[in-house]
Design an enzyme around this catalytic site. Structure first.
Site, short mmCIF file in Angstrom:
data_model
loop_
_atom_site.label_atom_id
_atom_site.label_comp_id
_atom_site.label_asym_id
_atom_site.label_seq_id
_atom_site.Cartn_x
_atom_site.Cartn_y
_atom_site.Cartn_z
CE LYS A 85 38.67 41.41 34.16
NZ LYS A 85 38.77 40.92 32.75
CG HIS A 213 43.55 34.79 32.64
ND1 HIS A 213 44.85 34.89 33.10
CD2 HIS A 213 43.21 36.03 32.23
CE1 HIS A 213 45.27 36.14 32.96
NE2 HIS A 213 44.30 36.85 32.43
CD GLU A 290 39.11 36.72 28.25
OE1 GLU A 290 39.59 36.74 29.40
OE2 GLU A 290 38.12 36.04 27.96
C1 LIG Z 1 39.00 37.03 32.73
C2 LIG Z 1 40.22 37.87 32.56
N1 LIG Z 1 40.65 38.13 31.31
C3 LIG Z 1 41.71 38.90 31.07
C4 LIG Z 1 42.41 39.48 32.11
C5 LIG Z 1 43.59 40.33 31.77
O1 LIG Z 1 44.77 39.71 32.13
P1 LIG Z 1 46.18 40.33 31.80
O2 LIG Z 1 46.20 41.71 32.29
O3 LIG Z 1 47.13 39.43 32.49
O4 LIG Z 1 46.37 40.26 30.31
C6 LIG Z 1 42.03 39.21 33.44
C7 LIG Z 1 42.78 39.77 34.56
O5 LIG Z 1 42.49 39.59 35.70
C8 LIG Z 1 40.90 38.40 33.66
O6 LIG Z 1 40.46 38.14 34.90
#
Ligand SMILES: Cc1ncc(COP(=O)(O)O)c(C=O)c1O
Length: 477
Positions: A85, A213, A290
């Site tokens: 994402k 998270h 993640e």
């Molecule tokens: C379920 C989940 N995993 C991972 C991420 C990635 O987070 P970050 O960019 O803080 O590493 C997000 C971000 O919204 C998320 O919702």
């Protein structure tokens, strides 16, 4: 510490054994001594001959390679599953696939994109606790088994729509110290976990682990410690229901650039002992994460062009007439060709603060003015910076914004007919060579410069790899 020739264990084997080709990544290899910033300058020179001075990005894919090595060094027990994402540009995900990353996908489309790269479904976690039933069926049909949940409704849906799900219970965290909290929307409370585990058992579902998270851009590493300890409680609780869980997913939240108070290694220095305490290396629990922002933020530089300008002259009051010099009398409004409906959506969605860098350095004695910077659309909301200090710039001048890789291109729109900027992908030759080696031979294990290899607990293949220690040193420098 540098890297030397043994497979680092928690990293997944590379995606293919075939020789990689720069064209697949849509990238230009940089000649020796040439940097991504030189690429920005070159593109500006080229576009300055014509009228079309469109905004553009330069993405240094070599920065992703460096980040990957840095991750392995800082979190040797944790396999990264990149959060698609954050930036789903095909060159980005292909690079990470070639490096052996796993992927956190939130939807059918993201799963399809990662599948299209030839990544095995075992390298995907469907990490969206609230999924559409048809998309769960898609995951089932395509062998994606790992998926998160945080409610009974989701359990019922999975029981109905997935043949062979391996469920991961997402728990809530205290993410009040993170820039973008997520637990307001997702995550079961510790109290709620018991009921969910019981229900999962009744439905004969396989719960294999716990995820959390801490919120994106976490500013307090103690949040990780608390969440890891909470996860341990849930592992123990699960045993009461006959589950022997084997996966801990510590989510994202890591910084992606250096312009932050809390550096990546300061966070990992807190995470590692917590993992060792609550999930010792010999305990049979695989640990994944993640990361999104961590991998991509610093790889992208955005160049925007000034398309219009207004000079606002302050009305002078008689009392301060003498004190006011010219820089106090005038403020500037600059209009540039990308805005909050495009790349700068991160200001609205990601709470980002975007400050420009001048492409052409100002003279030492150049007068500076208070300025605001605006995007190209007709909306008054489209403001990139309210106050910044810049010299008297002209139409056609360029402004640069660094660290623009996370939550920018992924959510940008063409509102008002303004196209998303082109992205020029580049990589240095040493980084390319390193990526190829990782792709064909696996990750090198981190070893102490001074002493013998301190290889992480082994669960993967072992192979002697002639690894370019100097190359790694250069990459990490
Ligand atoms: C379920 C989940 N995993 C991972 C991420 C990635 O987070 P970050 O960019 O803080 O590493 C997000 C971000 O919204 C998320 O919702």
């Amino acid at each position: 510490m540098l890297f030397k020739g043994v497979f680092v264990t928690p990293f997944i084997p590379p995606v293919t054994m075939k020789t990689l080709c720069p064209a697949e990544f849509n990238l230009s290899l940089l000649e020796e001594g040439f940097t991504a910033r030189d690429s920005v300058d070159q593109t500006i020179i080229e576009s300055s001959t014509g009228d079309d001075r469109d905004a553009f990005y330069v993405c240094d894919l070599g920065d992703l390679v460096k980040k990957h090595l840095r991750w392995a060094r800082a979190l040797p027990r944790v396999t990264p599953f990149y959060a698609v994402k954050c930036n789903n540009s095909i060159s980005v995900v292909r690079t990470l696939a070639s490096l052996g990353c796993g992927f956190d996908c939130a939807s059918k489309a993201e799963i399809q994109q990662i599948e299209s790269l030839g990544v095995a479904p075992s390298r995907i976690i469907y990490a969206n606790p609230c999924k559409q039933a048809s998309q769960i069926k898609y995951a089932s049909a395509h062998g994606v088994q790992k998926m998160t949940f945080d409610s009974e409704v989701e359990l019922l849906k999975v029981a109905r729509c997935h043949e062979n799900a391996k469920l991961v219970l997402r728990i809530a965290t205290d993410d009040s110290n993170s820039v973008c909290p997520l637990s307001v929307k997702f995550g079961a409370t510790l109290k709620g976990c018991r009921g969910l585990l019981q229900r999962a058992k009744e439905l004969s579902l396989d719960v294999i682990g716990v995820s959390f998270h801490v919120g994106s851009m976490c500013r307090d590493p103690a949040t990780y410690t608390q969440a890891i300890s909470d996860a341990r409680c849930v592992f123990d609780m699960a045993e009461e229901f006959g589950y022997k869980m084997s996966l801990l997913d510590i989510g994202g939240g890591f910084p992606g650039s250096e312009d932050v108070k809390l550096k990546f290694e300061e966070i990992t220095a807190i995470i590692n002992p917590a993992l060792d305490k609550y999930f010792p290396a010999d305990g049979g629990v695989r640990i994944i994460a993640e990361p999104g922002r961590y991998y991509v933020a610093s790889a992208y530089t955005l160049a925007v062009n000034i398309i219009s300008k207004k000079v606002i002259v302050k009305e002078q009051s008689p009392s301060n007439e003498e004190e006011d010099d010219e820089t106090n009398e005038k403020t500037m409004m600059y209009y540039v060709n990308d805005g909050v409906y495009g790349s700068f959506n991160c200001i609205l969605y990601d709470h980002a603060e975007c400050l420009p860098i001048l492409h052409t350095k100002p003279k030492p004695d150049e007068a500076m003015y208070t300025c605001s910077i605006w995007g190209p659309t007709c909306d008054g909301l489209d403001r990139i910076a309210e106050y910044c200090s810049l010299p008297d710039l002209q139409m056609g001048d360029w402004l640069l914004f660094e660290n623009m890789g996370a939550y920018t291109v992924a959510a940008s729109s063409n509102f008002n007919g303004f196209a998303t900027p082109d992205i020029h992908y580049v990589m240095s030759r040493p980084a390319w060579k390193c990526m190829q080696q990782i792709n064909t031979q696996g990750m090198p294990a981190p070893v102490d410069e001074a002493g013998p290899a301190c290889v992480a607990a082994s669960c993967g293949s072992e192979s002697a790899v002639e690894l370019p220690a100097k190359l790694h040193q250069n990459l990490l420098a």
